[in-house]
Design an enzyme around this catalytic site. Structure first.
Site, short mmCIF file in Angstrom:
data_model
loop_
_atom_site.label_atom_id
_atom_site.label_comp_id
_atom_site.label_asym_id
_atom_site.label_seq_id
_atom_site.Cartn_x
_atom_site.Cartn_y
_atom_site.Cartn_z
N GLU A 63 10.73 -5.02 4.32
CA GLU A 63 10.84 -6.18 3.93
C GLU A 63 10.38 -6.57 2.52
OE1 GLU A 63 9.21 -5.17 6.52
OE2 GLU A 63 8.81 -6.53 8.06
N LYS A 108 9.13 -0.97 14.10
CA LYS A 108 9.52 -0.35 12.83
C LYS A 108 10.77 0.56 12.78
CE LYS A 108 5.58 -0.79 9.87
NZ LYS A 108 4.67 -0.38 8.80
N HIS A 138 -4.92 -33.40 17.30
CA HIS A 138 -3.82 -34.31 17.64
C HIS A 138 -2.66 -33.15 18.03
CE1 HIS A 138 -5.75 -37.84 15.83
NE2 HIS A 138 -6.13 -37.02 15.11
N GLU A 163 -4.95 -6.73 14.84
CA GLU A 163 -4.15 -5.42 14.24
C GLU A 163 -5.50 -4.29 14.21
OE1 GLU A 163 -0.67 -4.72 11.28
OE2 GLU A 163 -2.45 -4.39 10.05
N LYS A 166 0.87 -1.21 0.06
CA LYS A 166 0.09 -0.14 -0.18
C LYS A 166 0.92 1.14 0.15
CE LYS A 166 -3.51 2.07 2.47
NZ LYS A 166 -4.71 2.23 3.65
N GLY A 169 -4.86 -1.81 4.82
CA GLY A 169 -4.02 -3.36 4.40
C GLY A 169 -4.78 -4.43 4.65
N ARG A 170 -5.27 -4.38 5.76
CA ARG A 170 -5.94 -5.91 6.36
C ARG A 170 -7.35 -5.98 5.64
NH1 ARG A 170 -4.83 -2.51 10.38
NH2 ARG A 170 -6.36 -1.80 11.59
#
Ligand code: F6P
Length: 495
Positions: free
Chosen positions: A192, A463, A354, A323, A186, A237-238
């Site tokens: 990263e 950050k 399990h 978030e 965005k 963003g999410r």
């Protein structure tokens, strides 16, 4: 908190105290029609809340809180494009990306994506999608969930992590001359993503594309203008999987599939927008999450899709819920008296049975469970479908009924809450409806808590500090004001 809100909380606490004296099985004895009465429908989804420690008076108390928090008013603000993200002075209009009549820039971008998909498909056999957080989790989940709807012959690889093994794996064995690199960010500033993008660009992919709300930056980085697909600051963003962020899905899924996903989400939008709180699936589900956390003290829940194709849903939901609502202050910046968000975690069933179901059945703390089944057709061997259902139903029943025995090691207290949700198929439309359901549930939780779910300042400090530390870890001077522990690690790790 105003008087109406205080009153609603007193009601909630009184109802919780009343219900706290009863077991879930007591509730079924008291009301044999409970399973029907507490099963609700929305497009593509049926949810059974009857194994939750709630009843009609408890839900009425939650409704009173929703009214005191002006749920209807905030929902109206959301759908009218008002500024609901007050700290960043933005609307949150992810719903407009899938509306039957979307804004012209949305239609235009969608048409460009479809045209690009048509032309690029014949030139490539692989896509490398680079993005992180909301620029990664949604398309990754959609492609995985809708695998049977994919076009043949296009491998899609994702890399998000700045640990180089991720991007190294992403390009391993691919032919750069037949690969499309899509950079999804965005802001187009995320460390990263840009580190991974620089690395893959240097490998020489045949085509470059980008999805971003900062098209100028993508062009400056080297993506041809014609391959830059915008989204806008009114898409968080999410909440962005409905946008050009899912360019890889538009290419790698057959024509019409992405549109069907959007249409399913739009059906859920209409349900949420037009249904009163007392019958709204996202709103009721949010109320129950709040109830479990704040009234009953269960601070986490386990999300267990009994569908291998939904195995990435817990990771997606961790970002969406935590978030959005992992906040400590109200919209006005006042410290919250109650938590706005629990802990989301989980994994696909039956595998999770399990692994950590031991804790869910016999651990000291109760952790409510949300199970999701696909009630439609299943892939693979036909006989597996009933086995999946048997396991999901059995787990919900075992959590509630428990098992009494003199051997304390083999005893199950039972009386543990769960919700069972069924989607009518693992179709593109049902997946769209499910993901929109979760978006609206997250929004409702924020309204009930009085917070802004659309900013995420909590990710900034780490950050910033990473940027301060990086030069020292690359061999430069260390910042002077470091704490002793961090300074020691910088000395140990610096080249
Ligand atoms: O982690 C913070 C965050 O801003 C998320 O909200 C977002 O989804 C992710 O980083 C990626 O950001 P961008 O799309 O700007 O690269």
């Amino acid at each position: 908190m105003d008087a109406k809100q205080n009153h609603a909380w007193s009601r909630i606490e009184a109802e919780a105290a009343r219900l706290g004296k009863l077991t879930l099985l007591d509730l079924f004895t008291a009301d044999p029609a409970r399973a029907d009465a507490l099963t609700f429908e929305a497009p593509h989804i049926t949810a059974d809340f009857s194994k939750q420690r709630i009843d009609a008076p408890a839900l009425a108390a939650c409704d009173a809180l929703a009214q005191a928090m002006d749920f209807a008013g905030w929902r109206e603000k959301l759908f009218s494009g008002a500024v609901v993200n007050s700290t960043e002075k933005r609307a949150a209009m992810h719903w407009a990306l899938r509306a039957p009549n979307p804004p012209s820039e949305v239609l235009e971008t969608r048409a460009r994506m479809a045209a690009f998909a048509q032309t690029v498909r014949s030139d490539i056999n692989a896509i490398v999608h680079l993005g992180i957080g909301g620029s990664d989790l949604g398309p990754r989940l959609v492609l995985d969930a809708l695998k049977p709807h994919r076009v043949a012959g296009i491998d899609v690889r994702f890399a998000a992590n700045v640990d180089g093994s991720d991007v190294a794996d992403a390009i391993e064995g691919l032919d750069p001359k037949r690969t499309l690199l899509i950079v999804v960010s965005k802001t187009f500033t995320t460390q990263e993503t840009l580190a991974n993008a620089d690395f893959v660009r240097a490998w020489g992919p045949a085509h470059l594309g980008a999805a971003t709300a900062a098209p100028g930056k993508a062009v400056a980085w080297g993506v041809p203008q014609a391959h830059v697909f915008p989204f806008w600051d009114w898409v968080g963003g999410r909440y962005s999987l409905w946008s050009s962020v899912s360019l890889c899905c538009a290419i790698a899924l057959r024509d019409g599939v992405f549109d069907a996903l959007l249409a399913g989400a739009a059906e859920m939008d209409a349900h949420f927008r037009d249904t009163p709180f007392a019958r709204s699936l996202p709103a009721l589900s949010a109320a129950i999450q709040m109830w479990n956390r704040e009234a009953l003290g269960h601070g986490a829940y386990a999300l267990i899709p009994y569908s291998e194709r939904l195995r990435l849903l817990p990771a997606y939901m961790q970002q969406l819920e935590m978030e959005s609502n992992g906040k400590g202050v109200s919209r006005d910046g006042e410290a919250l008296a109650r938590s706005a968000c629990g802990i989301t975690w989980g994994a696909a069933g039956t595998n999770a049975q399990h692994s950590f179901f031991q804790l869910l059945h016999q651990g000291v703390e109760e952790i409510p469970v949300e199970l999701i089944i696909n009630a439609g057709e299943h892939e693979g061997p036909a006989s597996h479908r009933a086995k999946v259902f048997a396991n999901a139903l059995a787990q919900a029943r075992a959590l509630m009924v428990g098992k009494q025995t003199d051997d304390s090691h083999r005893r199950f207290t039972g009386n543990r809450a769960s919700t069972l949700m069924a989607i009518d198929a693992l179709s593109p439309a049902a997946l769209g409806a499910l993901l929109a359901f979760y978006e609206h549930r997250t929004f409702t939780q924020a309204v009930l808590a009085g917070i802004n779910p659309f900013d995420q300042f909590g990710v900034e400090l780490g950050k910033e500090m990473a940027s301060q530390l990086l030069p020292a870890l690359e061999g430069g001077p260390a910042p002077v004001d470091l704490d002793a522990s961090t300074a020691a690690w910088v000395r140990r790790l610096a080249p």
